[in-house]
Design a protein around this motif. Structure first.
Motif, PDB file in Angstrom:
ATOM      1  N   TYR A 121       0.741  -1.557   0.147  1.00  0.00           N
ATOM      2  CA  TYR A 121      -0.145   0.036   0.225  1.00  0.00           C
ATOM      3  C   TYR A 121       0.883   1.456  -0.116  1.00  0.00           C
ATOM      4  O   TYR A 121       1.167   1.795   0.449  1.00  0.00           O
ATOM      5  CB  TYR A 121      -0.832   0.098   1.178  1.00  0.00           C
ATOM      6  N   SER A 154       1.374  -7.956   5.588  1.00  0.00           N
ATOM      7  CA  SER A 154       1.475  -6.802   5.054  1.00  0.00           C
ATOM      8  C   SER A 154       2.625  -7.117   4.988  1.00  0.00           C
ATOM      9  O   SER A 154       3.902  -7.856   4.859  1.00  0.00           O
ATOM     10  CB  SER A 154       0.570  -5.449   6.071  1.00  0.00           C
ATOM     11  N   ASP A 158       4.322  -0.718   3.535  1.00  0.00           N
ATOM     12  CA  ASP A 158       3.121   0.005   3.400  1.00  0.00           C
ATOM     13  C   ASP A 158       3.633   1.482   3.893  1.00  0.00           C
ATOM     14  O   ASP A 158       4.089   1.995   5.150  1.00  0.00           O
ATOM     15  CB  ASP A 158       2.281  -0.721   4.602  1.00  0.00           C
TER      16      ASP A 158
END
Ligand SMILES: [Fe+2]
Length: 284
Positions: A121, A154, A158
Motif C-alpha cells: 500500500y 502485510s 506500506d
C-alpha cells in the motif's frame, strides 16, 4: 474512463456454481428468488462444452455479471494480452451487467499462482495499478470493478492504510469498487483494525457491488474460506455498509460445502431483509 457507479441496483444475486445448473434450469420461469448470477469468468473462457452451453441457457433468463480471479491487475507486467482477448470474447458472448476482478496480484513472469496476493500500500503501487487498470479499461471499453481482498500478512514498506489505497486506486484509474464485506471483516480481525474506519474512508460513488461470504474462525486468526453461511458480525457490517453506500447490488459467494440452491436463496433472503430494514430506517 471515469463512469459513475450505477444509480439503480439490479438487486440480489448468487454466484453461479455447476452444482446448481440443473436446479436453476428446472425452476419454473420467475419462481427463483435470485435477480442475477455472478459467473467466475475463467470457468467459461473456453472454446465450448457443457459449461458454456449451461451458461447460454441460464443467461436467457437471468442477467449475469462476470467476476475473474486471474487478471492479476497489480502484477509487474499487468494482465496478459492473451488473457484480455479471451475475457473480451466472453464479454461479447455474455453481455454482462459489469466485469470485475480483484485488487491484487496472482503471479509473476506469466506464472499464475492461483492465489490473491495483497499489494504493497504505497503511492508507487497506486500509480502502477492505475496504469494497468486504464490499459484494461481502454481495451475492454468499460470501467471494471475491483474487489478488496482478504489478507493475512502485510508489507513493511506500506505507507498508507488499505482503505486509502483502495480509494486512491479507484480515484486515479476511474475503476469501481466491488466491496467484499466479509474480506473487510476477516482482515480487520487478522490485522486488528476498525472495519468502520474502512467503510467511512471509501468514496460513496464508487461502490457498485457487495460480496458476502462465510469464513473459518481459527481462534487467533480467521480465513476467508467461503465454506460457511455468512456470520452475524458480517451481517452487521453489511448493514453498516448499506447505511454508507445505499442500495448496492449484493450477492452471496459459496465455493465449498455448497448446499442445495434453496439454502443459498434463503440466505439471500436474509440479505434482502437486512437491506430493506436498514434502508427504510435510514429513510425515516
Ligand atoms: Fe469476494
Amino acid at each position: 474512463m471515469h463512469a459513475p457507479a450505477l444509480t439503480t441496483s439490479p438487486g440480489f444475486g448468487l454466484g453461479l456454481r455447476p452444482d446448481h445448473y440443473s436446479e436453476i434450469l428446472a425452476a419454473p420461469a420467475g419462481s427463483l428468488e435470485v435477480d442475477w448470477f455472478e459467473i467466475l469468468s475463467e470457468n467459461y473462457m473456453i472454446p465450448g462444452g457443457k459449461p458454456l452451453a449451461m451458461l447460454d441457457k441460464i443467461r436467457q433468463d437471468f442477467p449475469v455479471v462476470m467476476h475473474g480471479v486471474s487478471m492479476s491487475i497489480g502484477s509487474q507486467d499487468g494482465p496478459s494480452s492473451e488473457y484480455l482477448q479471451q475475457l473480451k470474447k466472453l464479454i461479447d458472448r455474455v453481455q454482462p451487467l459489469w466485469v470485475s476482478d480483484h485488487l491484487c496480484w496472482t503471479g509473476y513472469h506469466g506464472q499464475n499462482m492461483h492465489d490473491l496476493f495483497p499489494l504493497p500500500y504505497t503511492e508507487e503501487a497506486v500509480k502502477h495499478v492505475a496504469r494497468n487498470i486504464k490499459r484494461v479499461q481502454d481495451y475492454l471499453e468499460r470501467p471494471i470493478l475491483l474487489e478488496n481482498v482478504s489478507s493475512y500478512v502485510s508489507f513493511t514498506c506500506d505507507s498508507m492504510k488499505e482503505w486509502d489505497f483502495v480509494s486512491a486506486v479507484a480515484q486515479e484509474s476511474g475503476s469501481l469498487i466491488l466491496l467484499d464485506v466479509n474480506n473487510i471483516y476477516v482482515s480487520s480481525v487478522n490485522h486488528g483494525f476498525d472495519p468502520q474506519q474502512y467503510l467511512q474512508a471509501l468514496p460513496t460513488d464508487r461502490v457498485q457491488q457487495i460480496h458476502l461470504a462465510g469464513h473459518s474462525d481459527n481462534g487467533d486468526h480467521i480465513i476467508d474460506t467461503h465454506d460457511h453461511p455468512v456470520t452475524d458480525p458480517v451481517w452487521a457490517l453489511y448493514a453498516d455498509a448499506l447505511r454508507r453506500f445505499g442500495q448496492v447490488a449484493t450477492m452471496i459467494e459459496r465455493d465449498d460445502n455448497i448446499p442445495p440452491l434453496q439454502e443459498l436463496v434463503s440466505e439471500l433472503q436474509q440479505a434482502r431483509r437486512i437491506a430493506a430494514d436498514t434502508l427504510i430506517a435510514e429513510a425515516a
